[in-house]
Design an enzyme around this catalytic site. Structure first.
Site, PDB file in Angstrom:
ATOM      1  N   CYS A  16       0.958   6.339   0.711  1.00  0.00           N
ATOM      2  CA  CYS A  16       1.460   6.416  -0.738  1.00  0.00           C
ATOM      3  C   CYS A  16       2.271   8.022  -1.125  1.00  0.00           C
ATOM      4  O   CYS A  16       2.471   7.904  -1.847  1.00  0.00           O
ATOM      5  CB  CYS A  16       0.888   6.160  -1.731  1.00  0.00           C
ATOM      6  SG  CYS A  16       1.336   3.628  -2.212  1.00  0.00           S
ATOM      7  N   GLY A  45      -6.052   2.458  -6.736  1.00  0.00           N
ATOM      8  CA  GLY A  45      -5.236   3.477  -5.634  1.00  0.00           C
ATOM      9  C   GLY A  45      -3.418   3.444  -5.292  1.00  0.00           C
ATOM     10  O   GLY A  45      -3.015   3.082  -5.902  1.00  0.00           O
ATOM     11  N   CYS A  46      -3.244   3.556  -3.863  1.00  0.00           N
ATOM     12  CA  CYS A  46      -1.393   2.847  -4.163  1.00  0.00           C
ATOM     13  C   CYS A  46      -0.823   2.104  -4.695  1.00  0.00           C
ATOM     14  O   CYS A  46      -1.697   0.603  -4.412  1.00  0.00           O
ATOM     15  CB  CYS A  46      -1.438   3.044  -2.576  1.00  0.00           C
ATOM     16  SG  CYS A  46       1.057   2.503  -1.536  1.00  0.00           S
ATOM     17  N   PHE A  47      -0.177   1.649  -5.606  1.00  0.00           N
ATOM     18  CA  PHE A  47      -0.071   0.476  -6.118  1.00  0.00           C
ATOM     19  C   PHE A  47       1.344  -0.200  -5.712  1.00  0.00           C
ATOM     20  O   PHE A  47       0.767  -1.809  -6.012  1.00  0.00           O
ATOM     21  CB  PHE A  47       1.442   1.142  -7.954  1.00  0.00           C
ATOM     22  CG  PHE A  47       2.418   2.463  -7.563  1.00  0.00           C
ATOM     23  CD1 PHE A  47       2.647   2.302  -5.974  1.00  0.00           C
ATOM     24  CD2 PHE A  47       2.331   2.762  -8.830  1.00  0.00           C
ATOM     25  CE1 PHE A  47       3.322   3.754  -6.225  1.00  0.00           C
ATOM     26  CE2 PHE A  47       3.503   3.647  -8.660  1.00  0.00           C
ATOM     27  CZ  PHE A  47       3.898   4.932  -7.278  1.00  0.00           C
ATOM     28  N   CYS A  49      -0.131  -1.743  -3.165  1.00  0.00           N
ATOM     29  CA  CYS A  49      -0.916  -2.932  -2.290  1.00  0.00           C
ATOM     30  C   CYS A  49      -1.338  -3.833  -3.443  1.00  0.00           C
ATOM     31  O   CYS A  49      -2.704  -4.365  -3.297  1.00  0.00           O
ATOM     32  CB  CYS A  49      -1.661  -2.042  -2.063  1.00  0.00           C
ATOM     33  SG  CYS A  49      -1.249  -1.491  -0.049  1.00  0.00           S
TER      34      CYS A  49
END
Length: 209
Positions: A16, A45-47, A49
């Site tokens: 990300c 966390g990473c959008f 995912c």
């Protein structure tokens, strides 16, 4: 054995933390909306995912990657990634409550990240990758608190659940390149998901649940 330094550099190239290349894939045509819809805003966390799994759930009409929980108006991806704006990468979900409930969405949400990690999410470190439930109403807050308590009591995790629950203030959609990233860049998305450690963790903790 690959050194930690080499692995960290590889994850930065995949994760990300990198600006994605512009994609020419047109957005999908808007589907007809039911008369009553609701919103859920979640960070894990990473959008990339978080957005991808939710878009596949029946009753979810859209999932938009963006930023919330910070103090800088209209932040850019680079600003949020620096960790200085206070925002978290998050996903805002529009759903049809006649087909899926807020509580059911939270059941899916807990299975997408590590809710015991207070320092970020897998390879992505910093408060911009914290987990959080941003509630839209008192009812959502009560449901979220009950859901978090149930997860903590389940014995699924040895450590405490640290995912915060806080009222939503403003949600800023991310740049177009980050929307539907898993469809625009499927190989890079899957490489990041596995290289970051997320996939292995979820397979170990949840298996086929």
């Amino acid at each position: 054995m690959q050194s930690l330094v080499t692995l960290s550099l590889a994850l930065l190239l995949l994760g990300c933390g990198e600006e994605p290349r512009p994609a020419s894939t047109p957005p999908p045509a808007a589907a007809s909306q039911p008369e009553a819809t609701e919103l859920a805003t979640l960070a894990g966390g990473c959008f990339w995912c978080i957005e991808a799994p939710f878009e596949k759930i029946p009753g979810v009409l859209s999932a938009i990657s963006g930023y919330t929980g910070g103090h800088v108006p209209n932040p850019t991806y680079r600003e949020v990634s620096s960790g200085r704006t206070g925002h978290a990468e998050a996903v805002q979900i529009t759903f049809d409550p006649s087909r899926t409930s807020y509580a059911e969405l939270l059941d899916h949400f807990w299975q997408l990240f590590d809710p015991t990690d207070a320092g970020g999410s897998f390879a992505d470190r910093g408060s911009q990758y914290r987990s959080a439930i941003f509630t839209h109403s008192d009812q959502q807050r009560r449901i979220a608190e009950a859901s978090r308590a149930a997860l903590g009591a389940s014995g699924r995790f040895d450590l405490a659940i640290v995912t915060e629950i806080t009222p939503l203030e403003v949600f800023y959609p991310a740049e177009d390149d980050h929307q539907n990233y898993y469809e625009k860049n499927p190989k890079r998305y899957e490489s990041y998901r596995r290289g970051s450690g997320r996939a292995a963790f979820l397979e170990r903790v949840w298996g086929d649940d």
